[in-house]
Motif scaffolding. Sequence first.
Motif, PDB file in Angstrom:
ATOM      1  N   GLU A  90     -10.210 -30.522  35.208  1.00  0.00           N
ATOM      2  CA  GLU A  90     -10.386 -30.117  36.366  1.00  0.00           C
ATOM      3  C   GLU A  90     -10.390 -30.616  37.821  1.00  0.00           C
ATOM      4  O   GLU A  90      -9.565 -30.137  38.889  1.00  0.00           O
ATOM      5  N   SER A  91     -11.251 -32.046  37.542  1.00  0.00           N
ATOM      6  CA  SER A  91     -10.927 -32.788  38.470  1.00  0.00           C
ATOM      7  C   SER A  91      -9.621 -33.276  38.693  1.00  0.00           C
ATOM      8  O   SER A  91      -9.441 -34.707  39.474  1.00  0.00           O
ATOM      9  N   LEU A  92      -8.752 -33.887  37.909  1.00  0.00           N
ATOM     10  CA  LEU A  92      -7.949 -34.546  37.285  1.00  0.00           C
ATOM     11  C   LEU A  92      -7.178 -33.659  39.241  1.00  0.00           C
ATOM     12  O   LEU A  92      -6.810 -33.354  38.576  1.00  0.00           O
ATOM     13  N   PRO A  93      -5.910 -34.863  39.520  1.00  0.00           N
ATOM     14  CA  PRO A  93      -4.584 -34.222  40.486  1.00  0.00           C
ATOM     15  C   PRO A  93      -3.496 -33.737  39.267  1.00  0.00           C
ATOM     16  O   PRO A  93      -3.501 -34.198  38.378  1.00  0.00           O
ATOM     17  N   GLU A  94      -3.114 -32.680  40.137  1.00  0.00           N
ATOM     18  CA  GLU A  94      -2.264 -32.004  39.711  1.00  0.00           C
ATOM     19  C   GLU A  94      -0.885 -32.950  39.455  1.00  0.00           C
ATOM     20  O   GLU A  94      -0.088 -32.765  38.245  1.00  0.00           O
ATOM     21  N   GLN A  95      -0.596 -33.868  40.313  1.00  0.00           N
ATOM     22  CA  GLN A  95       0.106 -34.355  40.169  1.00  0.00           C
ATOM     23  C   GLN A  95      -0.267 -35.706  39.200  1.00  0.00           C
ATOM     24  O   GLN A  95      -0.986 -35.802  40.017  1.00  0.00           O
TER      25      GLN A  95
END
Length: 147
Positions: A90-95
């Motif tokens: 959940e902490s990783l960027p979506e892009q």
Amino acid sequence: MRARDLASDFPTVTLDTPAIEAARLLAEQGLPGLIIVDGEGRPRAILPGTQVLRLAVPGYCQDDPALARVVDERHADVFMRELGARTVRESLPEQPRELPITDGDATLLELAALMARTRSPLVAVVDEGGLLGGVTLQALMSHSLPR
């Protein structure tokens, strides 16, 4: 000097590691970030400590920093509890962005360029056998600055 010479053993987490565990690892070992590995131990991403903070800091405080000042001290001191059951995923960027991962032959300048370009304080160093270790911004600067 090459990346393999500067790489040191570095803690890893998986996408399913609880974010609170990642935060504890960052704090206890004084790390700038963590290497995220897949089930086979291959690096898949770098998790800077600031990304863990983004999960914990309420969105309204990120959007309007003035709102952080109005939160009373008792509540402001426990903001990390907001991590709850969240995971590293959940902490990783979506892009997806360029990954700060390189091979052992990279020079110090190549490492520096990769860190600067990806805005990452940590680079994972790999070879055919998998993860060799990590190179931190601090290690890179220590070996690059004139004495």
